[in-house]
Motif scaffolding. Structure first.
Motif, PDB file in Angstrom:
ATOM      1  N   GLU A 479       0.875  -1.082   0.046  1.00  0.00           N
ATOM      2  CA  GLU A 479      -0.060   0.144  -0.057  1.00  0.00           C
ATOM      3  C   GLU A 479       0.775   1.226  -0.163  1.00  0.00           C
ATOM      4  O   GLU A 479       0.553   2.380  -0.807  1.00  0.00           O
ATOM      5  N   ALA A 480       1.909   1.279   0.920  1.00  0.00           N
ATOM      6  CA  ALA A 480       2.889   2.375   0.821  1.00  0.00           C
ATOM      7  C   ALA A 480       3.475   2.594  -0.425  1.00  0.00           C
ATOM      8  O   ALA A 480       3.688   3.801  -0.895  1.00  0.00           O
ATOM      9  N   VAL A 481       4.028   1.692  -1.262  1.00  0.00           N
ATOM     10  CA  VAL A 481       4.465   1.956  -2.716  1.00  0.00           C
ATOM     11  C   VAL A 481       3.410   2.289  -3.537  1.00  0.00           C
ATOM     12  O   VAL A 481       3.634   3.292  -4.417  1.00  0.00           O
ATOM     13  N   HIS A 482       2.257   1.967  -3.456  1.00  0.00           N
ATOM     14  CA  HIS A 482       1.185   2.108  -4.049  1.00  0.00           C
ATOM     15  C   HIS A 482       0.904   3.914  -3.916  1.00  0.00           C
ATOM     16  O   HIS A 482       0.676   4.496  -5.153  1.00  0.00           O
ATOM     17  N   HIS A 483       0.819   4.055  -2.754  1.00  0.00           N
ATOM     18  CA  HIS A 483       0.815   5.551  -2.613  1.00  0.00           C
ATOM     19  C   HIS A 483       1.861   6.632  -3.140  1.00  0.00           C
ATOM     20  O   HIS A 483       1.768   7.482  -3.570  1.00  0.00           O
ATOM     21  N   MET A 484       3.069   5.719  -2.957  1.00  0.00           N
ATOM     22  CA  MET A 484       4.344   6.720  -3.479  1.00  0.00           C
ATOM     23  C   MET A 484       4.013   6.691  -5.096  1.00  0.00           C
ATOM     24  O   MET A 484       4.315   7.873  -5.413  1.00  0.00           O
ATOM     25  N   GLU A 485       3.763   5.683  -5.651  1.00  0.00           N
ATOM     26  CA  GLU A 485       3.629   5.886  -7.074  1.00  0.00           C
ATOM     27  C   GLU A 485       2.535   6.763  -7.551  1.00  0.00           C
ATOM     28  O   GLU A 485       2.785   7.645  -8.549  1.00  0.00           O
ATOM     29  N   ASN A 486       1.373   6.820  -6.755  1.00  0.00           N
ATOM     30  CA  ASN A 486       0.645   7.810  -7.023  1.00  0.00           C
ATOM     31  C   ASN A 486       1.002   9.236  -6.719  1.00  0.00           C
ATOM     32  O   ASN A 486       0.661  10.263  -7.652  1.00  0.00           O
ATOM     33  N   TRP A 487       1.507   9.676  -5.807  1.00  0.00           N
ATOM     34  CA  TRP A 487       2.470  10.718  -5.440  1.00  0.00           C
ATOM     35  C   TRP A 487       3.473  11.212  -6.718  1.00  0.00           C
ATOM     36  O   TRP A 487       3.222  12.229  -7.019  1.00  0.00           O
ATOM     37  N   LEU A 488       4.053  10.173  -7.054  1.00  0.00           N
ATOM     38  CA  LEU A 488       5.059  10.447  -8.212  1.00  0.00           C
ATOM     39  C   LEU A 488       4.283  10.863  -9.538  1.00  0.00           C
ATOM     40  O   LEU A 488       4.695  11.839 -10.172  1.00  0.00           O
ATOM     41  N   ILE A 489       3.333  10.214  -9.865  1.00  0.00           N
ATOM     42  CA  ILE A 489       2.388  10.813 -11.098  1.00  0.00           C
ATOM     43  C   ILE A 489       1.908  11.897 -10.882  1.00  0.00           C
ATOM     44  O   ILE A 489       1.900  12.756 -11.776  1.00  0.00           O
ATOM     45  N   GLU A 490       1.258  12.234  -9.777  1.00  0.00           N
ATOM     46  CA  GLU A 490       0.580  13.645  -9.456  1.00  0.00           C
ATOM     47  C   GLU A 490       1.998  14.741  -9.668  1.00  0.00           C
ATOM     48  O   GLU A 490       1.341  15.793  -9.924  1.00  0.00           O
ATOM     49  N   ASN A 491       3.217  14.362  -9.351  1.00  0.00           N
ATOM     50  CA  ASN A 491       4.180  15.474  -9.178  1.00  0.00           C
ATOM     51  C   ASN A 491       5.073  15.369 -10.323  1.00  0.00           C
ATOM     52  O   ASN A 491       6.179  15.797 -10.211  1.00  0.00           O
ATOM     53  N   HIS A 492       4.708  14.637 -11.549  1.00  0.00           N
ATOM     54  CA  HIS A 492       5.721  14.527 -12.457  1.00  0.00           C
ATOM     55  C   HIS A 492       6.933  13.873 -12.252  1.00  0.00           C
ATOM     56  O   HIS A 492       8.323  14.155 -12.671  1.00  0.00           O
ATOM     57  N   GLY A 493       6.955  12.871 -11.431  1.00  0.00           N
ATOM     58  CA  GLY A 493       8.201  12.030 -10.880  1.00  0.00           C
ATOM     59  C   GLY A 493       8.115  10.911 -11.632  1.00  0.00           C
ATOM     60  O   GLY A 493       7.300  10.208 -12.244  1.00  0.00           O
ATOM     61  N   TYR A 494       9.124   9.817 -11.265  1.00  0.00           N
ATOM     62  CA  TYR A 494       9.416   8.506 -12.025  1.00  0.00           C
ATOM     63  C   TYR A 494       9.982   7.624 -10.912  1.00  0.00           C
ATOM     64  O   TYR A 494      10.811   8.144 -10.207  1.00  0.00           O
ATOM     65  N   GLN A 495       9.679   6.338 -11.063  1.00  0.00           N
ATOM     66  CA  GLN A 495      10.131   5.308 -10.442  1.00  0.00           C
ATOM     67  C   GLN A 495      10.908   4.381 -11.151  1.00  0.00           C
ATOM     68  O   GLN A 495      10.141   3.845 -12.169  1.00  0.00           O
ATOM     69  N   PRO A 496      12.124   4.321 -10.798  1.00  0.00           N
ATOM     70  CA  PRO A 496      12.964   3.304 -11.650  1.00  0.00           C
ATOM     71  C   PRO A 496      12.456   1.816 -11.520  1.00  0.00           C
ATOM     72  O   PRO A 496      12.240   1.462 -10.404  1.00  0.00           O
ATOM     73  N   GLN A 497      12.262   1.029 -12.565  1.00  0.00           N
ATOM     74  CA  GLN A 497      12.011  -0.375 -12.500  1.00  0.00           C
ATOM     75  C   GLN A 497      12.548  -1.513 -12.039  1.00  0.00           C
ATOM     76  O   GLN A 497      12.194  -2.565 -12.300  1.00  0.00           O
ATOM     77  N   TYR A 498      13.622  -1.045 -11.657  1.00  0.00           N
ATOM     78  CA  TYR A 498      14.443  -2.139 -10.972  1.00  0.00           C
ATOM     79  C   TYR A 498      13.765  -2.557  -9.761  1.00  0.00           C
ATOM     80  O   TYR A 498      14.137  -3.736  -8.975  1.00  0.00           O
ATOM     81  N   ALA A 499      12.830  -1.582  -9.158  1.00  0.00           N
ATOM     82  CA  ALA A 499      12.471  -1.860  -7.805  1.00  0.00           C
ATOM     83  C   ALA A 499      10.908  -2.543  -8.123  1.00  0.00           C
ATOM     84  O   ALA A 499      10.259  -2.822  -8.923  1.00  0.00           O
ATOM     85  N   VAL A 500      10.447  -2.835  -6.846  1.00  0.00           N
ATOM     86  CA  VAL A 500       9.002  -3.548  -6.686  1.00  0.00           C
ATOM     87  C   VAL A 500       8.013  -2.474  -7.024  1.00  0.00           C
ATOM     88  O   VAL A 500       7.987  -1.446  -6.569  1.00  0.00           O
ATOM     89  N   SER A 501       7.249  -2.827  -8.069  1.00  0.00           N
ATOM     90  CA  SER A 501       6.292  -1.938  -8.463  1.00  0.00           C
ATOM     91  C   SER A 501       4.865  -2.212  -8.099  1.00  0.00           C
ATOM     92  O   SER A 501       4.579  -3.709  -8.551  1.00  0.00           O
ATOM     93  N   GLU A 502       3.847  -1.420  -7.706  1.00  0.00           N
ATOM     94  CA  GLU A 502       2.457  -1.767  -7.632  1.00  0.00           C
ATOM     95  C   GLU A 502       1.604  -1.166  -8.846  1.00  0.00           C
ATOM     96  O   GLU A 502       0.508  -1.206  -8.826  1.00  0.00           O
ATOM     97  N   LEU A 503       2.342  -0.689  -9.791  1.00  0.00           N
ATOM     98  CA  LEU A 503       1.638  -0.040 -10.895  1.00  0.00           C
ATOM     99  C   LEU A 503       0.635  -0.788 -11.746  1.00  0.00           C
ATOM    100  O   LEU A 503       1.124  -2.086 -11.883  1.00  0.00           O
ATOM    101  N   ASN A 504      -0.558  -0.465 -12.031  1.00  0.00           N
ATOM    102  CA  ASN A 504      -1.261  -1.162 -13.179  1.00  0.00           C
ATOM    103  C   ASN A 504      -0.779  -0.580 -14.344  1.00  0.00           C
ATOM    104  O   ASN A 504      -0.224   0.432 -14.391  1.00  0.00           O
TER     105      ASN A 504
END
Length: 567
Positions: A479-504
């Motif tokens: 859930e924390a990672v999911h919230h982080m990903e949403n925050w990044l999308i809202e703030n024009h940020g990015y998540q490197p995909q070496y990490a565990v991702s919850e993105l649909n």
């Protein structure tokens, strides 16, 4: 987010996995460390044997190996065989993301022979290397020549292929950008077996800009030409403590490398290397480095610190001394500085071996550090792996520099992880809109750190057990990672995909831009040969049905829309 109060959480009941993780150090000391040291030594011998060969001989072997790859690709029967993957075992990858796509049917291509440095061209200032060359290998060769890659990722085991197809950053990225930004040419084997050389200004320029972040889903990278820069023997490193709230620490970090007058390209005002470590919500240490000659370093009164010795304090703990000692300066041998975080894996080593930072362990067994990440993954099992996904965070948040204070406050509130690692990087405005791109119109604002051709971003490295986990409280990592990903999308940020991702899939293509990637997938025949980058990054075990659907599906642009609501 002015309120830094963290939410109250109930206590979590311990299960058997907690005790296994608590005493996992026994396996690490008696199994993982000895095997790791042996593998490091054997790898070193292999690299040394390669270095004995002439560049001409290495190039000949490279050409032969490329022919083998082409032959192997042409043996694939699209109607019977699965999608193309490398033959590397899933646990060998350094990243924390599960390589679950290899658990389903796939067609393997062996790239294990591609681990040679093919040429060091001192006239063009270019290093031509194969994808499995790692950072330790290339600095061992170039640093004695007073040369280095423009961006040298800190951990020895990180490979050129992973840093290009995925993500790579270093303390010099505020000047040169991400690792992939320093590449001048890629040699790629396409789906149909063609071998092409892609540069920013030849007929394959679209492919050149699409390769970074594509996770090897456009073709097989078999070599790269990477920019070299001249260096000196030492790094003059200044440690400066910063105290205050998280916004104060963020501003101190920005001021350490970004002149307020906007003169970002002036080497007199901008240091060669930058990083900041945030130790608590009120304390951090900013480090800025400049290359220095051995003559300067050895002048009377200067302090030389060889941080690479096995018995030395772990670097992040050494830097923390500035909080009590105040600002100080020392000179570190350049190669040792490049790999300063290798021995303790930033601060992850403290979780793996709770007493690994103690003086007696460093003197007696420090020479075997670090454990290979691949072996840690190979010995953890399914239950331990799932435990780490829920109770542990290894993520990088790439955000616009002016939003770093907001990012620090968000991490404190949602994850409460310390230390945090801050490292700036330029995000260039390219002729093509790539998967990661600056904010539209950034050049009109010209905020601190920006130039007319690049927006300054920063990596917020979140690596450790969250505060609630350390206190024995309930914590939902997914859930924390999911919230982080949403925050990044809202703030024009990015998540490197070496990490565990919850993105649909919808949100994946809201975070990243799909247009150029999809164009190259279709143009160069990657569809139905290589899986899509989302499918490769997707969390969870891949089924045979999913593989078949991926083989038959055409890439779609629907998920690239930016105005879709998030789930």
């Amino acid at each position: 987010m002015a309120d830094l109060e963290v939410p109250l959480r109930p206590k979590r009941k311990k299960v058997w996995v907690d005790y296994f993780v608590q005493f996992r150090w026994i396996i690490v000391i008696f199994v993982v460390l000895p095997i790791s040291f042996t593998l490091y030594f054997l790898t070193y011998l292999g690299d040394a044997r390669s270095e004995w060969k002439s560049f001409k001989q290495r190039q000949k072997e490279h050409d032969e190996n490329v022919k083998k790859v082409v032959k192997r690709l042409k043996q694939r029967n699209p109607s019977k065989d699965g999608l193309v993957c490398t033959a590397r075992k899933p646990w060998i990858a350094v990243g924390m993301r599960n390589v679950d796509y290899k658990r389903a049917r796939h067609f393997e291509v062996d790239l294990s022979a591609f681990r040679n440095i093919l040429d060091i061209d001192q006239e063009r200032m270019i290093a031509r290397v194969e994808p499995l060359v790692n950072m330790g290998q290339i600095t061992r060769l170039t640093v004695p020549m007073n040369l280095a890659l423009a961006v040298v990722a800190e951990l020895d085991d990180l490979t050129v292929g992973g840093l290009i197809n995925g993500y790579g950053i270093e303390g010099s990225s505020h000047i040169y950008g991400l690792f992939s930004d320093t590449v001048v040419a890629y040699q790629i084997v396409l789906a149909d077996g063609r071998v092409v050389r892609a540069t920013k200004d030849n007929e394959y320029s679209d492919l050149f800009y699409a390769i970074p972040w594509s996770q090897g889903t456009l073709g097989l990278l078999v070599s790269a030409e990477i920019k070299l820069i001249p260096i000196k023997e030492y790094m003059k490193l200044t440690y400066k403590p910063v105290v205050g709230n998280l916004k104060d620490i963020a501003q101190g970090y920005i001021d350490s490398f970004a002149p307020r007058d906007g003169d970002q390209d002036n080497p007199e005002k901008v240091p060669d290397f930058v990083e900041t470590m945030v130790y608590t919500p009120t304390e951090g240490v900013c480090m800025t480095g400049r290359y220095a000659s051995k003559e300067e370093a050895k002048q009377k009164g200067n302090v030389i610190n060889s941080v690479g010795w096995w018995f030395k304090p772990w670097f992040y703990q050494h830097a923390e001394k500035a909080l009590k000692k105040g600002e100080f300066v020392e000179y570190i041998p350049t190669r040792e500085y490049y790999h300063r975080h290798t021995r303790c894996l930033y601060w992850e080593g403290k979780l793996i071996l709770p007493f690994g930072d103690q003086w007696w362990f460093r003197f007696l067994l420090g020479w075997m550090m670090p454990p290979k990440v691949s072996l840690l993954k190979a010995t953890q099992g399914e239950a331990i792996r799932n435990y780490y996904h829920e109770m542990h965070v290894i993520q990088d948040m790439l955000v616009p520099l002016y939003k770093v204070g907001d990012a620090l406050e968000w991490v404190h509130h949602e994850m409460e992880v310390y230390p945090l690692w801050l490292c700036p990087h330029k995000l260039f405005k390219h002729p093509y809109k790539t998967m990661v791109y600056p904010e539209p119109g950034f050049e009109l604002h010209r905020r601190q750190g920006d130039t007319h051709y690049a927006q300054m971003y920063t990596d917020v490295g979140v690596y450790y057990a969250p505060g609630p986990v350390l206190r024995g409280e309930v914590f939902d990592g997914s859930e924390a990672v999911h919230h982080m990903e949403n925050w990044l999308i809202e703030n024009h940020g990015y998540q490197p995909q070496y990490a565990v991702s919850e993105l649909n899939e919808k949100n994946f293509w809201r975070m990243f831009d799909a247009a150029l990637y999809e164009h190259c997938r279709n143009k160069y025949g990657a569809v139905r040969t290589f899986m899509s980058v989302y499918y490769k990054s997707k969390k969870g075990r891949k089924t045979e049905k999913e593989v078949q659907e991926a083989e038959q599906a055409h890439l779609e642009t629907a998920y690239a829309e930016v105005d879709q609501p998030m789930d």
